[in-house]
Enzyme design. Sequence first.
Site, PDB file in Angstrom:
ATOM      1  N   ASP A 170      -0.687  -8.392  -7.054  1.00  9.69           N
ATOM      2  CA  ASP A 170       0.336  -7.358  -6.935  1.00  9.69           C
ATOM      3  C   ASP A 170       1.720  -7.964  -7.080  1.00  9.69           C
ATOM      4  O   ASP A 170       2.597  -7.397  -7.726  1.00  9.69           O
ATOM      5  CB  ASP A 170       0.253  -6.688  -5.550  1.00  9.69           C
ATOM      6  CG  ASP A 170      -0.983  -5.823  -5.415  1.00  9.69           C
ATOM      7  OD1 ASP A 170      -1.697  -5.659  -6.422  1.00  9.69           O
ATOM      8  OD2 ASP A 170      -1.229  -5.333  -4.307  1.00  9.69           O
TER       9      ASP A 170
ATOM     10  N   LYS B 178       5.014  -0.228   5.268  1.00  2.00           N
ATOM     11  CA  LYS B 178       4.484   0.094   3.953  1.00  2.00           C
ATOM     12  C   LYS B 178       3.035  -0.378   3.942  1.00  2.00           C
ATOM     13  O   LYS B 178       2.728  -1.552   3.750  1.00  2.00           O
ATOM     14  CB  LYS B 178       5.299  -0.606   2.857  1.00  2.00           C
ATOM     15  CG  LYS B 178       4.885  -0.149   1.483  1.00  2.00           C
ATOM     16  CD  LYS B 178       5.794  -0.696   0.407  1.00  2.00           C
ATOM     17  CE  LYS B 178       5.427  -0.095  -0.938  1.00  2.00           C
ATOM     18  NZ  LYS B 178       4.027  -0.300  -1.308  1.00  2.00           N
TER      19      LYS B 178
ATOM     20  N   ARG C  44      -2.781  10.469  -5.760  1.00  4.55           N
ATOM     21  CA  ARG C  44      -1.499  10.629  -6.421  1.00  4.55           C
ATOM     22  C   ARG C  44      -1.672  10.970  -7.902  1.00  4.55           C
ATOM     23  O   ARG C  44      -0.947  11.786  -8.451  1.00  4.55           O
ATOM     24  CB  ARG C  44      -0.712   9.326  -6.283  1.00  4.55           C
ATOM     25  CG  ARG C  44       0.704   9.403  -6.794  1.00  4.55           C
ATOM     26  CD  ARG C  44       1.268   8.003  -7.029  1.00  4.55           C
ATOM     27  NE  ARG C  44       1.296   7.213  -5.806  1.00  4.55           N
ATOM     28  CZ  ARG C  44       2.344   7.190  -4.977  1.00  4.55           C
ATOM     29  NH1 ARG C  44       3.397   7.897  -5.244  1.00  4.55           N
ATOM     30  NH2 ARG C  44       2.320   6.442  -3.902  1.00  4.55           N
TER      31      ARG C  44
END
Length: 688
Positions: free
Chosen positions: A48, A130, A151
Amino acid sequence: MVISLGLGTMLLSGMTKNEAKERIEKLRQLIEHHRYLYHVLDKQEISDAALDALKHELKQLEDQYPDLITADSPTQRVGGVALEKFAKVTHQAPMLSIEDVFSFTEFQEWEARIAKFVDGKSLEYYAMLKIDGLALSLVYEGGTLKSAATRGDGRIGEDVTHNIKTIEAIPLSLRQPSADEFAAIGVAPFDVTRGRFEIRGEVYMPKDAFETLNNERKERGEELFANPRNVAAGSIRQLDPTITATRPLEFFAWRMVSDVGQGTHSVGVEVVKALGYRPSLGRVAKTRADVQAFFDEIGKKRDALNFWIDGVVVRVNDDRVFDSLGIVGKTPRGIVAWKFPAEESTTVVESVDWYVGRTGALTPVATVTPTFIAGTTVTHATLHNADEIERLGLMVGDTVILTKAGDIIPKITRVLPELRSGKETSVPLPSTCPMCGSPVERREGEVALVCTNANCFAVERERVLHAVRAFGIDGLGDKIVEKLLNAKLVNTPPDIFTLTPDELQGVEGFAEVSAKKLADEIAGKKVIDLDAFIVALGIRHVGAETAFSLAQAFGDIDHLVHASKEELLSISDIGEVVADAIVEFFASEYALHVLAEYHKVGVHVNKAKAVKRTLAGLSFVVTGTLESMGRDEVKEKIRLMGGSVVGSVSKKTSYVVVGAEPGSKAQKAQELGVPVLNEAQFLKLLEG
Ligand SMILES: [Zn+2]
């Protein structure tokens, strides 16, 4: 900042607009490729952090050249594409993505940008964790869960309701808060069975559950999951809810989307809690200092949490102000994700230089475009040796992934050939030493290239530094040593002890006081123990431990200098290679010179204390078995104390040591009148 050179606009980084355009296109393709792997195939090839770094570079280039932004740029889209196998859900309000920042400076820049839209008015924030999970939108009608959707592309998500129903942290029907509860929260009471309510949050897999799951897969010989977010995503997007049910998933709500009169994000969080959800940990932050404090606090707690987080989300708390800030691209202006320092980043290799170490081995070191990793700016990365360069397929000019784990020097772990512009050049392998120009060779059985010149400048520098460390001299670092070598004030290590305050004062960076201080420090280190002195000589393969053994065995430097290979091999922890290296060293002109110089400059080497050479000049024959020590040990003891051990008895033999069941040697001794010692007498002799 740009510089106009009259030849078109050139970025400070040296990239022209055309080059930037080409770079932008390649970045987009590569990011899209990895996003597709990640979001559609649930596969991950690069971390990531590395992907974030690529996106960050793209965003910065686009900020520089807004006219190069296209609608299909990864910076303009969110999430992934809804899979065909799922029913589609159109989000009533789009699920947007959040802009990332990677430092307090970047956070302040974000703040400055939004300040312009609110006339510089100070804003209150809501700061929250987060969570590294999968975002979900949950819609309730008539008080019961109507749909749960991913999403997707932000506008259309996948309907995963049947799977979500297996997660106990998500209520199937909303809890009805009491009038008192509504009053305490500060919103007007409403009936949860009337109307439509949307809540958003993050589904995740706890750390312990992830480890258990992977252990089970390991036992069954199945492929391990790379990270918990992938498992959470994969579990939610199963077509068979019974598989989802076997995966222990959890959920944190982070936002009340429907307007129930909450007015602020923080009140919205209280509402979700009253409706039966566990909200993500967060709090109101009135100033940027509060945000920083929350960020630091969470950073410290991070490892102890049973779920993965990758930063802190900061949102303008007042919903009306948040809405008025609007959207830029596909990210709302009023919210930002401040990420923890990544241990990986991408950067560009600008050059590869070869450095020569103390043993003459050449090490390639990459100079990279400065990049921020794990809280520090990195400008160099080690490449270990020529084989490593080949394994990576590295070329100068390549974009690479740089990894920093712990305090280790950053390492290049992957090359991204997709980003090549065609201007990359192969890494030159040196055929001559970059320092002295002598030929380099590859020693048999070793991967390193080595300078063949024993007096190579860099070899000298490392030798001097090595001696400085062994003598324990403070304040004489590599930069100063380099200057001393350049000024020819020092050529070999013993020259350190000839330095005068006046000479030092002539070296750049020294003043009267500092020169005197260093000269005093050097003078104070002229007396050295034998083992440290052996280390200082810098003999190949001889480290502190071997040096100690040598000191114990030989007692003083003269004995070591004249030691034969056989004598060296008689020391228990010294083998062929080390013995050869020692003999070779003391036979060299360099060694003779250096030892003579140390003597001349007045370095005093202490004899090894533990050894009394009271048996010097005596010869021994050992026969029979001793109770207190083995035969080899007896021999080593005698040698350590300066005596020699011989095989047969003659008139010249000093003593014959006789243990149990002795052979004919004991008789021979008596015949020749050589003194015979029994074990007790021998031990007494050893004690001195
Ligand atoms: Zn050299």
